[in-house]
Structure formats: C-alpha cells, structure tokens
Design an enzyme around this catalytic site. Structure first.
Site, PDB file in Angstrom:
ATOM      1  N   GLN A  67      12.082  14.957  22.829  1.00 20.31           N
ATOM      2  CA  GLN A  67      12.697  16.017  22.103  1.00 20.31           C
ATOM      3  C   GLN A  67      14.127  16.014  21.827  1.00 20.31           C
ATOM      4  O   GLN A  67      14.458  15.472  23.056  1.00 20.31           O
ATOM      5  CB  GLN A  67      12.428  17.268  22.708  1.00 20.31           C
ATOM      6  CG  GLN A  67      12.585  18.832  22.580  1.00 20.31           C
ATOM      7  CD  GLN A  67      12.314  19.996  23.897  1.00 20.31           C
ATOM      8  OE1 GLN A  67      13.259  19.934  24.535  1.00 20.31           O
ATOM      9  NE2 GLN A  67      11.500  20.683  23.312  1.00 20.31           N
ATOM     10  N   CYS A  97      15.121  26.284  23.624  1.00 19.89           N
ATOM     11  CA  CYS A  97      16.585  26.544  25.335  1.00 19.89           C
ATOM     12  C   CYS A  97      18.252  27.824  24.786  1.00 19.89           C
ATOM     13  O   CYS A  97      18.081  27.634  23.702  1.00 19.89           O
ATOM     14  CB  CYS A  97      17.100  25.231  24.808  1.00 19.89           C
ATOM     15  SG  CYS A  97      18.267  25.256  26.162  1.00 19.89           S
ATOM     16  N   LYS A 137       9.675  23.063  18.757  1.00 17.17           N
ATOM     17  CA  LYS A 137       9.460  24.449  19.467  1.00 17.17           C
ATOM     18  C   LYS A 137      10.467  25.681  19.476  1.00 17.17           C
ATOM     19  O   LYS A 137      11.472  25.237  19.949  1.00 17.17           O
ATOM     20  CB  LYS A 137       9.238  23.644  21.370  1.00 17.17           C
ATOM     21  CG  LYS A 137       9.131  24.401  22.864  1.00 17.17           C
ATOM     22  CD  LYS A 137       8.949  23.746  23.396  1.00 17.17           C
ATOM     23  CE  LYS A 137       8.636  24.820  24.736  1.00 17.17           C
ATOM     24  NZ  LYS A 137       9.349  25.885  25.977  1.00 17.17           N
ATOM     25  N   GLY A 222       4.989  24.560  32.190  1.00 18.81           N
ATOM     26  CA  GLY A 222       6.445  24.311  32.722  1.00 18.81           C
ATOM     27  C   GLY A 222       6.381  24.475  34.633  1.00 18.81           C
ATOM     28  O   GLY A 222       5.611  23.660  34.723  1.00 18.81           O
ATOM     29  N   ARG A 223       6.822  25.863  34.834  1.00 17.69           N
ATOM     30  CA  ARG A 223       7.036  25.933  35.915  1.00 17.69           C
ATOM     31  C   ARG A 223       5.851  25.569  37.192  1.00 17.69           C
ATOM     32  O   ARG A 223       6.028  25.392  38.515  1.00 17.69           O
ATOM     33  CB  ARG A 223       7.416  27.710  36.158  1.00 17.69           C
ATOM     34  CG  ARG A 223       9.186  27.382  35.415  1.00 17.69           C
ATOM     35  CD  ARG A 223      10.042  28.660  34.700  1.00 17.69           C
ATOM     36  NE  ARG A 223       9.312  29.759  33.994  1.00 17.69           N
ATOM     37  CZ  ARG A 223       9.599  30.865  33.701  1.00 17.69           C
ATOM     38  NH1 ARG A 223      10.656  31.818  34.880  1.00 17.69           N
ATOM     39  NH2 ARG A 223       8.861  31.728  33.376  1.00 17.69           N
TER      40      ARG A 223
END
Length: 325
Positions: A67, A97, A137, A222-223
C-alpha cells in the site's frame, strides 16, 4: 462466499512482516495481507527501511499487497513501477488513513477534502503506463456521508481493480458504529469489485456483511484479526484457536520482535499493542488487562498475560476496544 477474498487490513506497527509471517504459519486462512502504507520519497528509490517490509525475501510464500501513501503523482508512479519490478501483482492507494499527521499533509483521508486535486492525481497515475492493477482503500468522506456520492463518481472514472471501503468518515477516526447505510445507498452504482472493512468481529458478523453487501469480492478485517487470529480460519470452516496455539503464537511473536528490534524491552512494548486486542479473546479480566500496560518488567508483563490466559480463550472475541463517537 464463492471466490471471496479474506484480507488482513494494513495496521501500522502491527501487521508488519514479523506478524504476517507468523500469522500465516500458525493460523492461515488469510488470502491477502495488505502491507501497512509505504510513503515514497522524491528520490525514486525504496529505502532500507521500506525494503524490510517490501523485499520479496521477507514476504516469500505469503500473499501480500503493498500500500502506498502519497499525494504526489510522480512519487506514486515510480514506486508503483518499482513494486512491479519486485514482482508485485497489485498496488493499493491509501485514501483512508485518518491520522492527524497524515491528513495535515493532504494524504490518506485528507486527500478526500480536495477532489479536484485528487482527480488530477488519479488522471496522472492512471495515464502513466503502470502495468499492475491499482486498487484504492477509502473512507466514505471527511465529515459527512453525503460526500461519498461525489467521491464514488470520481473513482468511477478510473479502472480500479478493487475499491475497499472502510465505512467511516475521517472525523469518526475508529470510533462509533460503521456507517453501512451510506455504502448500501450507492451499492448499485459501484462498477468494480468491492471490499468492505470495519467492525467485523466474529464469523457471524462476516456472514452478515457478506449477505448485506451481496457477496462482496473482499472482506477486510484489522483489529478483530489481532484479537482472534483464527477468525478467517473459522470463517472457512476450520477450528477456533486453542489455548496452546495462542500461547505458541504469542511467544513466537515476542521472540521475533526481539530479533527484529534487537531489544527485548522494545519488543515488549510492541507486544503490549498487540495484547490490547488479543486480550479480548479471553474472559474479561480488567485487573490483569490493566497490569499488562502497567508492567515495567518482562516478568510482570508475562505474569499479567498468564492471568488473562487462565480464563481460556472464548469461541469469539469481544468488541472490547469499541469507543463511542
């Protein structure tokens, strides 16, 4: 689920080469690991630090996608072509982000505030002869879900290989509920393969998201994958993580971080970040959880983990990191 990809979201500091290698070895189930963003410099050359994540040797046998984080087309273009030379088959552009230091420079989700500049950027990179597919993304917008219609109309001008949507706004950071309705409103307008990201904690959540978004090409987590490293394996019909697996995996991770940092204390600090999520696979134990982060010595740190692990892993992780808006 036919042909659906399960992807590990890029998480800065967590889904590094160390984690990717060991997670792939111990649990499998992940079709793609997205490498946390690399910021290309004006000088058209990857640094040694970049190559610690990007070199083919580091990622041998592991399905990875790099990325890039940039708002300068020239920097993105040389980096994408260099990634192709390294053998990569896709490059992902980070427009999601929400970090303050990132958005202050007009990068990540900060780029979504200036669609004219973003259009110029995308025009330039998609006309630059980059021969590997480019995916994006993104977030839904900066501060209002109504922004997503204009953002999507811009993306539709380009041949994206995949659009991965984290269903939050920049201003949400990682808090509150994901905004499913905003994506659903535009679902029929999306002309390229879709990936969905945000708050899939259990296999039941993944099944629900898959149905809600009509079998999207990708589910990205993700988490929750930090909390339950066997999540994807379970979704594919495999077993939940055993206590022995968790212990072996986290011990190997600690040792590998120690080797990478050449410092046991620095490795412990990275493991504290990991255990912020991992602890949610076990019965709730606020005292032991607090002791993880209070620990000054490795002995105290490992004692707190041992107390948490005494609760035995749950079948599904708890959403213990959820924060309200």
């Amino acid at each position: 689920m036919n042909g659906q990809l399960l992807a590990a979201a890029p998480m800065e500091g967590l889904t590094t080469a160390v984690f990717r290698r060991l997670h792939h070895q111990y649990f499998g189930g992940t079709d793609l690991y997205y490498i946390p963003f690399i910021t290309p410099t004006v000088e058209p050359k990857f640094t040694d630090r970049h190559l610690k994540e990007l070199s083919p040797e580091v990622n041998a046998g592991i399905p990875v996608v790099p990325q890039l984080l940039s708002n300068r087309s020239a920097d993105f273009i040389w980096a994408a072509k260099a990634l192709q030379d390294l053998g990569y088959k896709e490059v992902n552009l980070n427009l999601g982000c929400p970090s303050g230091t990132v958005v202050a420079k007009g990068k990540g989700s900060g780029f979504l505030r200036d669609l004219y500049a973003l259009e110029r950027f995308l025009d330039e990179i998609f006309s630059a002869g980059i021969d590997i597919p480019i995916s994006i993304k993104t977030r839904l917008g900066w501060a209002n879900t109504e922004e997503f219609g204009d953002i999507l109309n811009l993306y539709k001008k380009y041949p994206l290989s995949l659009l991965i949507v984290h269903m939050r706004l920049k201003t949400d950071q990682y808090k509150g509920e994901v905004r499913k309705e905003a994506l659903l409103e535009h679902l029929d307008e999306i002309p390229f393969p879709l990936g969905v990201n945000g708050d899939m904690i259990t296999t039941a959540d993944m099944i629900d998201f898959s149905k809600t978004f009509r079998d999207p090409k990708m589910l990205m987590v993700g988490r929750a994958l930090m909390a339950d490293p066997a999540l994807f394996r379970k979704y594919k019909g495999g077993p939940a993580a055993s206590l022995e697996e968790i212990k072996n995996f986290t011990t190997a991770l600690f040792d590998a971080y120690t080797e990478a940092f050449q410092n046991r204390r620095n490795a412990m600090m990275r493991m504290k970040e990991f255990w912020f999520f991992q602890a949610n696979l076990f019965e709730e134990n606020p005292k032991a959880f607090k002791n993880i982060f209070k620990s000054k010595t490795e002995e105290d740190f490992l004692a707190a983990i041992e107390e948490i692990e005494a609760g035995r892993p749950l079948t599904d992780a708890r959403f213990g990191w959820k924060k309200p808006l």
